[in-house]
Write an enzyme that holds these catalytic residues in place. Structure first.
Site: not given
Ligand SMILES: Nc1ncnc2c1ncn2[C@@H]1O[C@@H]2COP(=O)(O)O[C@H]2[C@H]1O
Length: 454
Positions: A180, A184, A220-221, A330
């Site tokens: 994050h 990203h 967004h993050d 996302d």
């Molecule tokens: N390649 C991945 N493998 C596992 N989890 C993922 C992957 N990419 C995104 N995520 C999850 O998807 C979520 C989307 O919302 P968040 O950004 O809060 O947190 C992210 C991660 O927890």
């Protein structure tokens, strides 16, 4: 209606009298309860993690008293990131960013510019772009996209304010987070641009839609702490109580963005109702990225597609599809080509494991997917692809009827899943060798397809 912005944020504050950091858990002592919306929002956006929100107590200056330059500077609220940077400089340490090495030269810029000429292609390598722009991928990408989409001209944006806003957003991402971080955000923004350019959407979207879509993707993050919502709740982080344990991170990303918008003055020339509408719509888009709301969105999308009643002439339907597009952007990393996708997978798992290590260290229950000893990267990937990404992208593909890009993404997704299946098999096999009593795994489907795995 009660809005969240009225809830004060407990924080650590620098006490004017003692000059020490004090914890204020009810927010009353810092005088922000009486502040107007802008004041509260500005305060809210500041550093969430580590849980330090350095802010200066309201001064005792009398109304009308002219403040000295120094005091005005002190009153400027610092985010945690900027605080660290400033304190490093004060201690005479040079920042550890590549920027200090002055590596960026015309050659790099030329290559970055060349990449931007292909910014609408799905194999865009955001990691390379970030290196070529000296860690400024988000600012560079957004300036370029705003330009090519005609948004600067359409909204009569001030370039200096735009740059200032984007700089703040990029800086408030935590560069130490493996996943994050600002790269990203840039990756999601580039994907969002590709989706906005889809024929089905491009013809219908207004400049405002495009503006909102790109802004929401970029921010967004922002200020993500690198741990998830359950972690914030169980450690009683102030953001969890501020947002009442619901969409905690997403609310913070949104409110931080609004704070930065106001601080930069980017929209100050627009009519008040328009900038308010932009803030609200940004909120609705960013909040849609809460992965806990996945089913809610998926069900609505399926209904629209089954009933064939999506009418993109309607602003509400365009907004809904922008929410879906942002959700897809996302979590699109498993739809990228293997080399890019693999890097994101390793990064996100590394972030999970770091949370797990923290939980172990503080005797907290280790969250699902966060135990490096039991949750392997391939297993996490297969679960994530099967339960989150595939169902969403299957519907997105239907929506695009299906577009060339959707087919390319689904192709990568299936191939990557097969690669992870093969790697999971190899991983489990290795485990059984280390622990001879464990059951030997059955060979898994898709391993033939995965022979190009390094
Ligand atoms: N390649 C991945 N493998 C596992 N989890 C993922 C992957 N990419 C995104 N995520 C999850 O998807 C979520 C989307 O919302 P968040 O950004 O809060 O947190 C992210 C991660 O927890």
């Amino acid at each position: 209606m009660k809005t969240r912005r009225q809830i004060p944020s407990p924080s650590l504050v620098l006490c004017k009298q003692s000059g020490r950091l004090n914890v204020l858990f009810n927010g009353r002592a810092d005088g922000r309860l009486n502040a107007g919306h802008a004041g509260v929002l500005l305060a809210e956006r500041r550093g969430s993690y580590p849980p330090i929100d350095l802010r200066i107590l309201k001064t005792n200056s009398q109304p009308g008293e002219v403040e000295s330059g120094t005091r005005r500077k002190l009153k400027r609220l610092l985010s945690f990131q900027r605080y660290c940077h400033a304190s490093r400089l004060l201690r005479g340490l040079m920042p550890h960013t590549p920027g200090s090495l002055h590596l960026l030269d015309d050659d790099y810029l030329g290559q970055a510019a060349h990449m931007l000429s292909k910014v609408d292609t799905w194999n865009f390598d955001i990691f390379l772009f970030d290196r070529l722009t000296n860690g400024n991928s988000l600012v560079t990408l957004m300036c370029h996209l705003f330009n090519v989409c005609g948004l600067i001209h359409h909204f009569q944006l001030d370039m200096v304010k735009l740059h200032r806003f984007l700089g703040m957003v990029q800086e408030d991402y935590h560069s130490h987070n493996p996943y994050h971080n600002a790269v990203h955000a840039a990756d999601v923004t580039q994907a969002m641009y590709c989706y906005i350019k889809e024929t089905k959407l491009a013809e219908q979207l207004t400049p405002l839609d495009v503006f909102l879509g790109l802004m929401a993707a970029a921010a967004h993050d922002v200020d993500h702490p690198g741990v998830n919502q359950p972690f914030l709740i169980k450690t009683r982080h102030h953001l969890a109580s501020l947002y009442q344990n619901t969409s905690v991170l997403e609310s913070h990303h949104w409110r931080s963005t609004v704070g930065m918008l106001r601080e930069s003055g980017l929209l100050s020339h627009l009519p008040a109702d328009m900038s308010q509408d932009i803030e609200q719509q940004l909120g609705s888009l960013i909040l849609a990225t809460d992965i806990n709301r996945q089913n809610e969105f998926l069900i609505t999308l399926r209904e629209h597609l089954d009933n064939q009643d999506m009418d993109l002439q309607l602003a509400t339907h365009r907004h809904f599809i922008l929410q879906i597009a942002l959700k897809c952007a996302d979590v699109c990393n498993p739809c990228r080509e293997w080399e890019l996708s693999r890097q994101w997978s390793e990064r996100v798992c590394e972030e999970f494991y770091r949370q797990g290590d923290l939980e172990r260290k503080f005797d907290l229950e280790i969250s699902p997917l966060c135990d490096q000893q039991t949750d392997s990267v391939p297993a996490i990937q297969i679960g994530f692809i099967s339960y989150i990404v595939e169902p969403l992208f299957e519907e997105w593909q239907r929506f695009t009827e299906p577009s060339m890009l959707s087919q390319i993404m689904m192709g990568h997704l299936h191939k990557n899943k097969a690669c992870w299946s093969r790697l999971r098999y190899v991983h489990t096999l290795a485990e059984t060798k280390t622990h001879p009593h464990a059951e030997e795994p059955e060979p898994e489907g898709g391993q033939e397809e995965a022979e190009d795995i390094p």
